[in-house]
Design a protein around this motif. Structure first.
Motif, PDB file in Angstrom:
ATOM      1  N   LEU A 132      43.933  25.810  27.320  1.00 42.37           N
ATOM      2  CA  LEU A 132      43.638  27.195  27.615  1.00 42.37           C
ATOM      3  C   LEU A 132      42.430  27.575  27.031  1.00 42.37           C
ATOM      4  O   LEU A 132      42.584  27.905  26.069  1.00 42.37           O
ATOM      5  CB  LEU A 132      45.320  28.289  28.129  1.00 42.37           C
ATOM      6  N   SER A 133      41.914  27.552  28.044  1.00 41.16           N
ATOM      7  CA  SER A 133      40.212  28.793  27.786  1.00 41.16           C
ATOM      8  C   SER A 133      39.928  29.663  28.813  1.00 41.16           C
ATOM      9  O   SER A 133      39.905  29.466  29.867  1.00 41.16           O
ATOM     10  CB  SER A 133      38.763  27.634  27.747  1.00 41.16           C
ATOM     11  N   MET A 134      39.583  30.662  28.483  1.00 42.79           N
ATOM     12  CA  MET A 134      40.140  32.288  28.836  1.00 42.79           C
ATOM     13  C   MET A 134      38.378  32.247  29.556  1.00 42.79           C
ATOM     14  O   MET A 134      37.475  31.553  29.277  1.00 42.79           O
ATOM     15  CB  MET A 134      39.936  33.070  28.591  1.00 42.79           C
ATOM     16  N   GLY A 135      37.578  32.425  30.447  1.00 38.40           N
ATOM     17  CA  GLY A 135      37.073  33.209  31.072  1.00 38.40           C
ATOM     18  C   GLY A 135      36.751  34.353  31.618  1.00 38.40           C
ATOM     19  O   GLY A 135      38.150  35.301  31.838  1.00 38.40           O
ATOM     20  N   ALA A 136      35.687  35.108  32.700  1.00 40.46           N
ATOM     21  CA  ALA A 136      35.893  36.371  33.222  1.00 40.46           C
ATOM     22  C   ALA A 136      34.467  36.035  33.928  1.00 40.46           C
ATOM     23  O   ALA A 136      33.216  35.246  34.052  1.00 40.46           O
ATOM     24  CB  ALA A 136      36.157  37.581  32.425  1.00 40.46           C
ATOM     25  N   ARG A 137      34.237  36.846  35.512  1.00 37.32           N
ATOM     26  CA  ARG A 137      33.250  37.127  35.793  1.00 37.32           C
ATOM     27  C   ARG A 137      33.068  38.238  36.483  1.00 37.32           C
ATOM     28  O   ARG A 137      34.595  39.468  36.483  1.00 37.32           O
ATOM     29  CB  ARG A 137      33.169  35.957  37.036  1.00 37.32           C
ATOM     30  N   PRO A 138      32.505  38.960  37.595  1.00 32.12           N
ATOM     31  CA  PRO A 138      31.799  40.238  38.013  1.00 32.12           C
ATOM     32  C   PRO A 138      33.220  40.698  39.210  1.00 32.12           C
ATOM     33  O   PRO A 138      33.694  39.713  39.945  1.00 32.12           O
ATOM     34  CB  PRO A 138      31.235  40.479  38.215  1.00 32.12           C
ATOM     35  N   GLY A 139      33.912  41.595  39.134  1.00 27.63           N
ATOM     36  CA  GLY A 139      35.037  41.495  40.050  1.00 27.63           C
ATOM     37  C   GLY A 139      34.230  42.638  41.108  1.00 27.63           C
ATOM     38  O   GLY A 139      33.141  42.707  40.817  1.00 27.63           O
ATOM     39  N   TRP A 140      35.055  42.801  41.889  1.00 33.68           N
ATOM     40  CA  TRP A 140      34.774  42.488  44.167  1.00 33.68           C
ATOM     41  C   TRP A 140      35.808  43.346  43.931  1.00 33.68           C
ATOM     42  O   TRP A 140      37.322  43.055  43.712  1.00 33.68           O
ATOM     43  CB  TRP A 140      34.217  41.331  44.799  1.00 33.68           C
TER      44      TRP A 140
END
Length: 358
Positions: A132-140
Motif C-alpha cells: 500500500l502506498s497512499m497519496g492525495a489530491r485536491p478535493g471537489w
C-alpha cells in the motif's frame, strides 16, 4: 478522473484491500481481459501501450487504473480519491479522507500488526507488508447550484501493489513508467512547510511570453541557468517507440525545488524548449496578474477573484483539463497545490499554443 464527475458516497463501490493479493474484485496477476471482466465489462481508456506491450488502462466508469507488468499481468491498481471505490484495510477507511487522519489510523494499525510504515515519494505513508502506498489530491464538492467547485482540502487516494512491487512501488517499473519519472533526487520528508511570503522573490509575468527570468522557447540548459544553475530535483518524460524495438526518451518536465517552479517542455524541430512554467503554491515566487495575488493563497479565494475579474472585464473564463481557472486569452491557469491536508494556490503560465492537460 474528470474533475467534474465526482460521485456521491452512496454511488461508490466499497472494496476491501487483501494485501499483496488484490483489491476488490481485482487480483494481481490477472490478464487485461480478466481485469475487464472483474470490472463487469467496464470500458478501458488505454493510457499507454501497444497490443503486445500494454502499460496501463484507466477505467473511468469505476475510476481505477490497472497497471501491468510483463505478460501483461496486473501488477498494481491506482484508486481515485474523489470518485473511485471506497477501500478499507482491516477496518481503516483509506479513500477520500484527510491525509493526516488516514496516516494516524495506519500507524496505529501498523503498531498492532508489527508492520513497518515509511514515507513515500509524495510524503504519504507506504507499507510493503500491505503493498500500500497512499497519496492525495485536491478535493471537489458540489455548489448549492449543483456544479463542481474546488475546495481548500486534500483527500486521500491510494496505489495498491502486488508482491513484486511492494518493496518500492514508485521506484519500480511499471509504476515509474506510469508516473513518467526518469530521474529523482532525494526523498520526501513527509512535512509540508509553506514558505513565508517575505521569503519569496517577486516575479513579473507577461502572458504568452514568460514569467520571471524564464522565457518560452528556452532550452533546458538556459532554464537551469536562469534559475541560478539549480539542478532539477526530478525529471519526467516518456518513451517513444521508433520501430525495430528502439526507444527514445523525451523530456517532459524539470522540477526545481529551491526555485519552487516546474519547467514544461515541448518538442519543436526535434529539441525540447520551454512551453509552460508552473509556480508552486508552497514554495514558489510571488506572482500577480492584474492585481490578483496568484500564489500561496487559499485556492477558493483566488478562484473567486479570477471569477470577479473576468465578469468585470467581460473577457471570458477558461477552464483547464484539471478544472484550473484562467482568464481567456492569457493561457494562465490557477493551480491547486498541496500543503498537508490543505490546498493553496499555484499557477501555470503557458505559451500561446500550449494546451494545458492538467
Amino acid at each position: 478522473m474528470a474533475w467534474w464527475s465526482r460521485k456521491p458516497e452512496d454511488e461508490r463501490a466499497r472494496w476491501e484491500l487483501d494485501p499483496l493479493v488484490g483489491v476488490g474484485p481485482l487480483r494481481f496477476g490477472m490478464s487485461p481481459e480478466q481485469v475487464q471482466a472483474a470490472l463487469d465489462g467496464a470500458i478501458a481508456y488505454v493510457s499507454q501501450g501497444t497490443e503486445d506491450r500494454l502499460a496501463w488502462q484507466t477505467f473511468h466508469e469505476v475510476e481505477v487504473t490497472a497497471i501491468y507488468g510483463p505478460g501483461p499481468r496486473l501488477a498494481a491498481v491506482a484508486l481515485d480519491g474523489r470518485s473511485g471505490p471506497l477501500v478499507r484495510l482491516r477496518g481503516v477507511e483509506l479513500i477520500d479522507r484527510a491525509p493526516s487522519e488516514v496516516r494516524a489510523d495506519l500507524l496505529e494499525l501498523a503498531g498492532r500488526e508489527g508492520a513497518s510504515v515509511r514515507v513515500n515519494r509524495s510524503g504519504d505513508p507506504e507499507a510493503a507488508a500491505w503493498g500500500l502506498s497512499m497519496g492525495a489530491r485536491p478535493g471537489w464538492a458540489l455548489s448549492p447550484e449543483g456544479y463542481a467547485e474546488r475546495t481548500d482540502r486534500m483527500v486521500t487516494d491510494a496505489l495498491c501493489a502486488g508482491p513484486e512491487l511492494a518493496e518500492d512501488p514508485y521506484g519500480t517499473e511499471p509504476v515509474r513508467q506510469w508516473c513518467k519519472v526518469r530521474e529523482e533526487r532525494g526523498a520526501h520528508s513527509g512535512e509540508w512547510p509553506v514558505r513565508a511570503e517575505g521569503d519569496r522573490p517577486r516575479w513579473g509575468c507577461t502572458p504568452l511570453e514568460g514569467v520571471g527570468p524564464l522565457r518560452f522557447g528556452m532550452n533546458p540548459r538556459e532554464v537551469a541557468a536562469a534559475l541560478g544553475g539549480e539542478p532539477p530535483a526530478e525529471r519526467r518524460g516518456w518513451f517513444t517507440w521508433e520501430g525495430y524495438g528502439a526507444e527514445q526518451w523525451e523530456l517532459e518536465q524539470d522540477r526545481f525545488d529551491e526555485a519552487g517552479v516546474t519547467a514544461h517542455y515541448w518538442y519543436r524541430d526535434g529539441f525540447p524548449t520551454l512551453a509552460a512554467v508552473t509556480v508552486d503554491g508552497r514554495t514558489g515566487p510571488r506572482v500577480e496578474f492584474e492585481g490578483i495575488p496568484l500564489i500561496g493563497r487559499p485556492v477558493t479565494e483566488v478562484d473567486a477573484a479570477v471569477n470577479r475579474y473576468v465578469e468585470d472585464s467581460g473577457i471570458g473564463l477558461r477552464v483547464g483539463c484539471a478544472g484550473d481557472l484562467g482568464p481567456d486569452g492569457t493561457n494562465i491557469f490557477v493551480r491547486a497545490d498541496r500543503a498537508g491536508d490543505a490546498v493553496i494556490s499555484g499557477a501555470r503560465f503557458c505559451a500561446e499554443d500550449w494546451e494545458d492537460h492538467g
